[in-house]
Design a protein around this motif. Sequence first.
Motif, PDB file in Angstrom:
ATOM      1  N   SER A 102     -18.905  46.068  45.110  1.00 28.30           N
ATOM      2  CA  SER A 102     -19.099  45.418  43.808  1.00 28.30           C
ATOM      3  C   SER A 102     -20.587  45.170  43.559  1.00 28.30           C
ATOM      4  O   SER A 102     -21.060  45.283  42.425  1.00 28.30           O
ATOM      5  N   ARG A 103     -21.330  44.852  44.582  1.00 26.90           N
ATOM      6  CA  ARG A 103     -22.774  44.639  44.448  1.00 26.90           C
ATOM      7  C   ARG A 103     -23.469  45.948  44.111  1.00 26.90           C
ATOM      8  O   ARG A 103     -24.350  45.997  43.241  1.00 26.90           O
ATOM      9  N   VAL A 104     -23.088  47.037  44.796  1.00 29.17           N
ATOM     10  CA  VAL A 104     -23.690  48.343  44.530  1.00 29.17           C
ATOM     11  C   VAL A 104     -23.405  48.762  43.090  1.00 29.17           C
ATOM     12  O   VAL A 104     -24.290  49.267  42.377  1.00 29.17           O
ATOM     13  N   GLU A 105     -22.173  48.535  42.631  1.00 29.95           N
ATOM     14  CA  GLU A 105     -21.804  48.904  41.262  1.00 29.95           C
ATOM     15  C   GLU A 105     -22.603  48.078  40.244  1.00 29.95           C
ATOM     16  O   GLU A 105     -23.102  48.610  39.247  1.00 29.95           O
ATOM     17  N   LYS A 106     -22.785  46.785  40.513  1.00 30.20           N
ATOM     18  CA  LYS A 106     -23.538  45.905  39.610  1.00 30.20           C
ATOM     19  C   LYS A 106     -24.995  46.365  39.513  1.00 30.20           C
ATOM     20  O   LYS A 106     -25.560  46.449  38.407  1.00 30.20           O
ATOM     21  N   ILE A 107     -25.613  46.680  40.633  1.00 27.36           N
ATOM     22  CA  ILE A 107     -27.000  47.154  40.619  1.00 27.36           C
ATOM     23  C   ILE A 107     -27.103  48.490  39.917  1.00 27.36           C
ATOM     24  O   ILE A 107     -28.060  48.758  39.171  1.00 27.36           O
ATOM     25  N   GLY A 108     -26.104  49.352  40.098  1.00 26.42           N
ATOM     26  CA  GLY A 108     -26.104  50.654  39.415  1.00 26.42           C
ATOM     27  C   GLY A 108     -26.042  50.495  37.911  1.00 26.42           C
ATOM     28  O   GLY A 108     -26.743  51.186  37.168  1.00 26.42           O
ATOM     29  N   LYS A 109     -25.227  49.581  37.415  1.00 25.41           N
ATOM     30  CA  LYS A 109     -25.146  49.339  35.975  1.00 25.41           C
ATOM     31  C   LYS A 109     -26.465  48.788  35.452  1.00 25.41           C
ATOM     32  O   LYS A 109     -26.898  49.127  34.348  1.00 25.41           O
ATOM     33  N   GLU A 110     -27.125  47.904  36.239  1.00 26.79           N
ATOM     34  CA  GLU A 110     -28.409  47.359  35.809  1.00 26.79           C
ATOM     35  C   GLU A 110     -29.465  48.457  35.698  1.00 26.79           C
ATOM     36  O   GLU A 110     -30.362  48.389  34.856  1.00 26.79           O
ATOM     37  N   LEU A 111     -29.361  49.471  36.529  1.00 23.29           N
ATOM     38  CA  LEU A 111     -30.329  50.566  36.522  1.00 23.29           C
ATOM     39  C   LEU A 111     -29.958  51.665  35.527  1.00 23.29           C
ATOM     40  O   LEU A 111     -30.674  52.654  35.397  1.00 23.29           O
ATOM     41  N   GLY A 112     -28.835  51.519  34.872  1.00 22.19           N
ATOM     42  CA  GLY A 112     -28.429  52.487  33.858  1.00 22.19           C
ATOM     43  C   GLY A 112     -27.559  53.602  34.403  1.00 22.19           C
ATOM     44  O   GLY A 112     -27.383  54.616  33.743  1.00 22.19           O
ATOM     45  N   LEU A 113     -26.995  53.441  35.553  1.00 21.81           N
ATOM     46  CA  LEU A 113     -26.116  54.457  36.112  1.00 21.81           C
ATOM     47  C   LEU A 113     -24.697  54.211  35.610  1.00 21.81           C
ATOM     48  O   LEU A 113     -24.296  53.088  35.360  1.00 21.81           O
ATOM     49  N   GLU A 114     -23.956  55.313  35.438  1.00 17.93           N
ATOM     50  CA  GLU A 114     -22.572  55.196  34.992  1.00 17.93           C
ATOM     51  C   GLU A 114     -21.669  55.716  36.083  1.00 17.93           C
ATOM     52  O   GLU A 114     -22.019  56.617  36.836  1.00 17.93           O
ATOM     53  N   LYS A 115     -20.481  55.143  36.107  1.00 11.35           N
ATOM     54  CA  LYS A 115     -19.512  55.573  37.097  1.00 11.35           C
ATOM     55  C   LYS A 115     -18.976  56.930  36.671  1.00 11.35           C
ATOM     56  O   LYS A 115     -18.521  57.109  35.547  1.00 11.35           O
TER      57      LYS A 115
END
Length: 137
Positions: A102-115
Amino acid sequence: MQYYGNLAMSPAHKKPLEQPPQRRPQMPPANRPRRRSIPLGEKLLYLLTVFVFVAVSSLVVYRYAGLYQMNREIQTTTSQYEQEAELTKDLQQEINKLKDPSRVEKIGKELGLEKAGVDQAITVQGAGGQSATALAP
């Protein structure tokens, strides 16, 4: 007559006559018994016995000093091991916290990455405005 009352009323005590200390008459030198000295062999035996005793005592003290030093090293090493084990435990907890999905996903969204889905492309934007796209397997 004995008197058991006031000392002021008691008769005066008689002082004993002082006698000079008596000396033994000295024997003429020819008849005087002579003290014998310890023979040389016996002296050497005593000296050897003292030397052996000191050597054995020194050896025992040396061995105890070695054991004490080794014990101190063991205690120091054990203390260092316990500190390192505690540090390793703390670092492992930090790794587990950082690897939390969940932390990795949150940081990815902050950086503009999409699942990415199964057939979606993965787009990554770099800090210099560069972007890269790759297909998900």
